[in-house]
Structures are given as C-alpha cells and as structure tokens.
Design an enzyme around this catalytic site. Sequence first.
Site, PDB file in Angstrom:
ATOM      1  N   LYS A 142       3.032  11.453   6.740  1.00 10.46           N
ATOM      2  CA  LYS A 142       2.232  11.265   7.945  1.00 10.46           C
ATOM      3  C   LYS A 142       2.824  11.960   9.167  1.00 10.46           C
ATOM      4  O   LYS A 142       2.583  13.138   9.387  1.00 10.46           O
ATOM      5  CB  LYS A 142       1.976   9.783   8.190  1.00 10.46           C
ATOM      6  N   PHE A 202       0.861  -1.177   0.000  1.00 10.34           N
ATOM      7  CA  PHE A 202       0.000   0.000   0.000  1.00 10.34           C
ATOM      8  C   PHE A 202       0.901   1.231   0.000  1.00 10.34           C
ATOM      9  O   PHE A 202       1.575   1.524   0.983  1.00 10.34           O
ATOM     10  CB  PHE A 202      -0.938   0.051   1.204  1.00 10.34           C
ATOM     11  N   ASP A 205       9.627   2.938   1.614  1.00 14.51           N
ATOM     12  CA  ASP A 205       8.443   3.717   1.941  1.00 14.51           C
ATOM     13  C   ASP A 205       8.220   3.610   3.446  1.00 14.51           C
ATOM     14  O   ASP A 205       7.662   2.635   3.941  1.00 14.51           O
ATOM     15  CB  ASP A 205       7.233   3.176   1.165  1.00 14.51           C
TER      16      ASP A 205
END
Length: 401
Positions: free
Chosen positions: A255, A141, A226
């Site tokens: 984030k 994801f 990531d």
Amino acid sequence: MSTTETAIASTEAHSAHNYHPLPVVVATADGAWMTDVEGRRYLDMLAGYSALNFGHGNRRLIDAAKAQLERVTLTSRAFHHDRFADFCARLAELCGMEMVLPMNTGAEAVETAVKTARKWGYQVKGVPDGMAKIIVAADNFHGRTTTIVSFSTDHEARADFGPYTPGFEIVPYGDLTALREAMTENTVAVLLEPIQGEAGVLVPPAGYLPGVRELTRERNVLFIADEIQSGLGRTGRTFACEHEGVVPDMYVLGKALGGGVVPVSAVVSSAAVLGIFRPGEHGSTFGGNPLACAVALEVIAMLRTGEYQQRAAELGEHLHQELGLLVGGGAVEAVRGRGLWAGVDIDPGRGTGREISERLMDRRVLVKDTHGSTIRIAPPLVISKEDLDWGLEQLRGVLRG
C-alpha cells in the site's frame, strides 16, 4: 442522466460486481481532497486503505515517478537495474532487517511470506515435508487470493472459492493462551496484523504482541507482521509493532510503499530467512521494477525524516480525543485505533455503516464501512488539522440526524 449517473451505469454494465463503491466518480485529487466529474469536492478520510498515506498527487512522489518514466520503467528481474540495489538496501535499513523480496500487491507479499515460512520450516527448522503449519488470527484480512481466503473467517470473502489450501490454524485474535495451545512442532510461523484493519481497526490487548514475540522465539517459530495497512506511518510510528517495542522476524509491506502512485509490496526479513531462496523458486515480472523502486525510494526517504510519523501521532491524538467525546451519547458505541486510524462503531439504530458512509458522502466526506455499523477513518497523513476538524464536524452532523 448526469455525468456521474452515466459513468456508474457503464460501470454496472461492463465491470464485474466485486465491489460496491459509493456513488461518487472521482476525476481529480490533491492532498486530502478529491473532486468528482461534476466538480464537487470531497474530503478523503480513507486514503485508499492507507495506500495514500502521503496524500493524492504528492509532488515529491510524482516528480520521482516522472523522472524515472523518462529513463526506464521495466526490465524484469532477468537483468539488474540501477534503482534496485538502493531500494533493497534502504528498505532493509528502514526495517532494521537485512534482505528484501519485492512484489507488487499486498496479497502477493502475503503469499510470498507464506511460501518463505514454509520453505524455512522445511529447510531450517526440519519440519517433515508437507506438514508445515502457520497460525493466523480470526477476523484477519490478508488479501483475497485462493490461499489467503483459505484461512479467512469472513464468509463473504471465502464462500464458494474452495477447495481450500490446507496448513493453517485459526485462533482468536489477542488470545495468547489459544496461540500457545495451537503450536506444535510443525508450526513454522504466526502471521498477524498488529492492528486488524478490515475487522474494524482492532487493537490487540496490551502485552499481546510482546507475548507473541516471546512465544515464537521460545518455540523456534517465525513471527510475521502484516503491516500492509498499519505500517509506514499510519499509527504514528513507522510500524505499528513499535508501539509495543516488538520487532518481528518478517515484515509484510505494501500500500503506502507505492506512495499511491504504483503498486509496490515487499517481504523484509533476515538473511537467515530470505536467504533460503534460489533462482527460479519464486518471482514476479513486475516485482522490483525500476519505476516501483524509484517511487518507493522516495517514500522511504520521506519516512526517514520522521515528519509523517509525528504528524500521524499528533493529529491522531486529536482525532481520538474528538471521537471519544462521541461515545456514550447514544450514537457511537465504541472507538478504536491508533494514530490517524480509527474504527467507529455506530449505534445500529442510527443506521448501517453503509448508510452512515452515504450520509457523510452527501456532506462531502468519504469514509468506508465494514462489519455492520462500523466505519473506518484513515485520512492521508498530510491532512490539515482544520480539514480534519471539518470532517469530524460533518460526522457529528450526521449523527445528530
């Protein structure tokens, strides 16, 4: 109707149904706790998918934002501003890298990493134009843009959004042999999550990340990590890659970098990689804006103390010890994760992940489900041990029925 019911009905009527949130309407929040419009308090055990690593309304971050709001919020990259250089220098230093390319969202940062790898492949590695390949892992994801869903194996995220962007090869996560066999002379990068979050907090086999690092070096391929969810303290280290002593060629961050205050993301790498860009080739109006830089600078300063990493490591050990006691009793099938991050596979006979999340919500604990009967636990790193234990007791209560 209650205030909650009215708000949810309005949302259903006027908002596209691209999310299926739990039926709670948050009005205020502080630390690890959120309060809804009816005055009910809930323990946040999701932390905005790690965007709120430092808790809701962190005083240092709010003060940094307020101070910058009084000065200047946006210039665009058409001009320099006085927070940009420090942000880039401090973030590069935190990552042990040389250059930073700031964006806003995690998906933007992943797109930036893809563009960077392709351009590096053509200009530096010498891959023929239009032939660059990037290897990714199944069950990944990385976001939901059209390019990113092109290399997703999640039918729900991918279906009906084609035609899809070519240039990606998908291999099983954790399988070094498959990765080696997928590599060709046109491979420019391997893009991986050091821990797969959306897939259920999947930790790869020991030795996998070092093997990826060795293989990418041998084949002159960029290793892109990531760390949008796994990075910046979540796993008990600044970066999840550190658990295996691995330094990638490129970090993709987001984030928690914005402290739960503003969206901030970045690609961080060497001058040899990010130095390929020239003016006009890539950009973002809001990327690296003064407000974002001011908040992110405070995030970086907080991470440099090591306090939050240590807290995640210590509380994380306790979390996994307690969750491990639930395995084998007929309610929990498996627990995975690192630090204050766990994927808990509930016996399907006890309910779906959504049903378990709803029952926890009734007990004033908020988590998120994924993939059937799995729930994810990722509280803010500022959570107290007492609150964490209370949240775990509510989970035990739900599982006891």
